[in-house]
Write a protein that holds these residues in place. Structure first.
Motif, PDB file in Angstrom:
ATOM      1  N   CYS A  39      -5.043   3.928  -1.016  1.00 33.85           N
ATOM      2  CA  CYS A  39      -4.513   4.676   0.103  1.00 33.85           C
ATOM      3  C   CYS A  39      -3.291   3.980   0.695  1.00 33.85           C
ATOM      4  CB  CYS A  39      -5.700   4.353   1.291  1.00 33.85           C
ATOM      5  SG  CYS A  39      -6.727   5.711   0.717  1.00 33.85           S
ATOM      6  N   ASP A  40      -2.716   2.920   0.008  1.00 32.43           N
ATOM      7  CA  ASP A  40      -1.652   2.283   0.354  1.00 32.43           C
ATOM      8  C   ASP A  40      -0.267   3.464   0.543  1.00 32.43           C
ATOM      9  OD1 ASP A  40      -1.683  -0.739   0.005  1.00 32.43           O
ATOM     10  OD2 ASP A  40      -2.800   0.316  -1.270  1.00 32.43           O
ATOM     11  N   THR A  41      -0.001   4.194  -0.472  1.00 27.51           N
ATOM     12  CA  THR A  41       1.147   5.097  -0.309  1.00 27.51           C
ATOM     13  C   THR A  41       0.651   6.183  -1.300  1.00 27.51           C
ATOM     14  OG1 THR A  41       1.973   4.254  -2.309  1.00 27.51           O
ATOM     15  CG2 THR A  41       2.808   3.500  -0.079  1.00 27.51           C
ATOM     16  N   GLY A  42       1.432   7.291  -1.147  1.00 28.67           N
ATOM     17  CA  GLY A  42       1.264   8.285  -2.159  1.00 28.67           C
ATOM     18  C   GLY A  42       0.182   9.290  -1.957  1.00 28.67           C
ATOM     19  N   PHE A  43      -0.448   9.858  -2.762  1.00 31.88           N
ATOM     20  CA  PHE A  43      -1.448  11.001  -2.885  1.00 31.88           C
ATOM     21  C   PHE A  43      -2.574  10.480  -1.993  1.00 31.88           C
ATOM     22  CE2 PHE A  43      -5.069  12.925  -4.648  1.00 31.88           C
ATOM     23  CZ  PHE A  43      -4.881  14.429  -4.291  1.00 31.88           C
ATOM     24  N   GLY A  44      -3.207   9.182  -2.329  1.00 29.95           N
ATOM     25  CA  GLY A  44      -4.429   8.424  -1.627  1.00 29.95           C
ATOM     26  C   GLY A  44      -3.801   8.398  -0.164  1.00 29.95           C
ATOM     27  N   ALA A  60     -11.142   4.166   3.302  1.00 30.02           N
ATOM     28  CA  ALA A  60      -9.884   4.096   2.920  1.00 30.02           C
ATOM     29  C   ALA A  60      -9.648   2.608   2.152  1.00 30.02           C
ATOM     30  CB  ALA A  60      -8.916   4.417   3.866  1.00 30.02           C
ATOM     31  N   GLY A  61      -9.652   2.546   1.037  1.00 30.06           N
ATOM     32  CA  GLY A  61      -9.260   1.226   0.178  1.00 30.06           C
ATOM     33  C   GLY A  61      -7.868   0.998  -0.030  1.00 30.06           C
ATOM     34  N   VAL A  62      -7.172  -0.153   0.373  1.00 25.16           N
ATOM     35  CA  VAL A  62      -5.692  -0.439   0.231  1.00 25.16           C
ATOM     36  C   VAL A  62      -5.536  -1.623  -0.683  1.00 25.16           C
ATOM     37  CG1 VAL A  62      -5.039   0.895   2.359  1.00 25.16           C
ATOM     38  CG2 VAL A  62      -5.500  -1.404   2.445  1.00 25.16           C
ATOM     39  N   PHE A  63      -4.662  -1.755  -1.324  1.00 18.62           N
ATOM     40  CA  PHE A  63      -4.235  -2.950  -2.296  1.00 18.62           C
ATOM     41  C   PHE A  63      -3.822  -3.973  -1.422  1.00 18.62           C
ATOM     42  CE2 PHE A  63      -1.981  -5.355  -5.286  1.00 18.62           C
ATOM     43  CZ  PHE A  63      -2.634  -5.942  -6.007  1.00 18.62           C
ATOM     44  N   SER A  64      -2.831  -3.535  -0.649  1.00 25.95           N
ATOM     45  CA  SER A  64      -2.196  -4.829   0.072  1.00 25.95           C
ATOM     46  C   SER A  64      -2.714  -4.980   1.464  1.00 25.95           C
ATOM     47  CB  SER A  64      -0.534  -4.165   0.225  1.00 25.95           C
ATOM     48  OG  SER A  64       0.116  -5.255   1.040  1.00 25.95           O
ATOM     49  N   PRO A  65      -2.848  -6.174   1.956  1.00 23.99           N
ATOM     50  CA  PRO A  65      -3.655  -6.588   3.311  1.00 23.99           C
ATOM     51  C   PRO A  65      -2.518  -5.960   4.593  1.00 23.99           C
ATOM     52  CG  PRO A  65      -3.743  -8.242   1.844  1.00 23.99           C
ATOM     53  CD  PRO A  65      -3.001  -7.542   1.041  1.00 23.99           C
ATOM     54  N   GLU A  66      -1.259  -5.655   4.238  1.00 19.20           N
ATOM     55  CA  GLU A  66      -0.265  -5.403   5.107  1.00 19.20           C
ATOM     56  C   GLU A  66      -0.304  -4.024   5.550  1.00 19.20           C
ATOM     57  OE1 GLU A  66       1.374  -6.761   2.155  1.00 19.20           O
ATOM     58  OE2 GLU A  66       0.697  -8.704   2.818  1.00 19.20           O
ATOM     59  N   ASN A  67      -0.757  -3.117   4.515  1.00 13.45           N
ATOM     60  CA  ASN A  67      -1.148  -1.807   4.900  1.00 13.45           C
ATOM     61  C   ASN A  67      -2.436  -1.572   5.610  1.00 13.45           C
ATOM     62  OD1 ASN A  67       1.354  -1.192   3.696  1.00 13.45           O
ATOM     63  ND2 ASN A  67       0.297  -1.248   1.556  1.00 13.45           N
ATOM     64  N   ILE A  68      -3.272  -2.361   5.846  1.00 18.57           N
ATOM     65  CA  ILE A  68      -4.394  -2.105   6.517  1.00 18.57           C
ATOM     66  C   ILE A  68      -4.220  -1.679   7.914  1.00 18.57           C
ATOM     67  CG2 ILE A  68      -6.756  -3.147   7.462  1.00 18.57           C
ATOM     68  CD1 ILE A  68      -6.662  -4.888   4.981  1.00 18.57           C
ATOM     69  N   SER A  69      -3.417  -2.246   8.859  1.00 14.10           N
ATOM     70  CA  SER A  69      -3.236  -1.976  10.086  1.00 14.10           C
ATOM     71  C   SER A  69      -2.457  -0.751  10.338  1.00 14.10           C
ATOM     72  CB  SER A  69      -2.712  -3.152  10.819  1.00 14.10           C
ATOM     73  OG  SER A  69      -1.175  -3.508  10.232  1.00 14.10           O
ATOM     74  N   SER A  70      -1.443  -0.488   9.418  1.00 19.33           N
ATOM     75  CA  SER A  70      -0.702   0.627   9.409  1.00 19.33           C
ATOM     76  C   SER A  70      -1.183   1.739   9.292  1.00 19.33           C
ATOM     77  CB  SER A  70       0.693   0.493   8.466  1.00 19.33           C
ATOM     78  OG  SER A  70       0.183   0.343   7.338  1.00 19.33           O
TER      79      SER A  70
END
Length: 96
Positions: A39-44, A60-70
């Motif tokens: 869910c970082d970017t794109g389709f997810g 929602a699972g994200v790879f990069s920890p920086e994307n969690i708050s956004s």
């Protein structure tokens, strides 16, 4: 030309009849959870936002920890955003 227009009309009427006799099911989002990875970017990312808008509980699972708050700012309080690397078994085990 008339044959083409007639064919288009027949296709349209057939499609409308199909929709009438075989409607798409209306799925209630109450109590339903959907797990989405990537869910970082794109389709997810877009899917998580759209499913959340429809009232489902999104995991929602994200790879990069920086994307969690956004991503949490874009989703409702029903959604849970967490770090998930699907290439690591320990991340998968802690998710489930």
């Amino acid at each position: 030309m008339c044959l083409l227009i007639g064919f288009i009309i027949i296709l349209y009427v057939s499609y409308r009849l199909y929709q009438h006799f075989y409607p798409t099911p209306n799925i209630s989002p109450n109590g339903k959870y959907i797990l989405i990875s990537g869910c970082d970017t794109g389709f997810g990312h877009g899917l998580a936002i759209e499913i959340d808008k429809q009232g489902f509980n999104v995991l929602a699972g994200v790879f990069s920890p920086e994307n969690i708050s956004s991503l949490q700012k874009e989703l409702s309080s029903r959604a849970t955003v967490f770090r998930l690397d699907i290439t690591k078994q320990e991340d998968i085990d802690t998710t489930f």
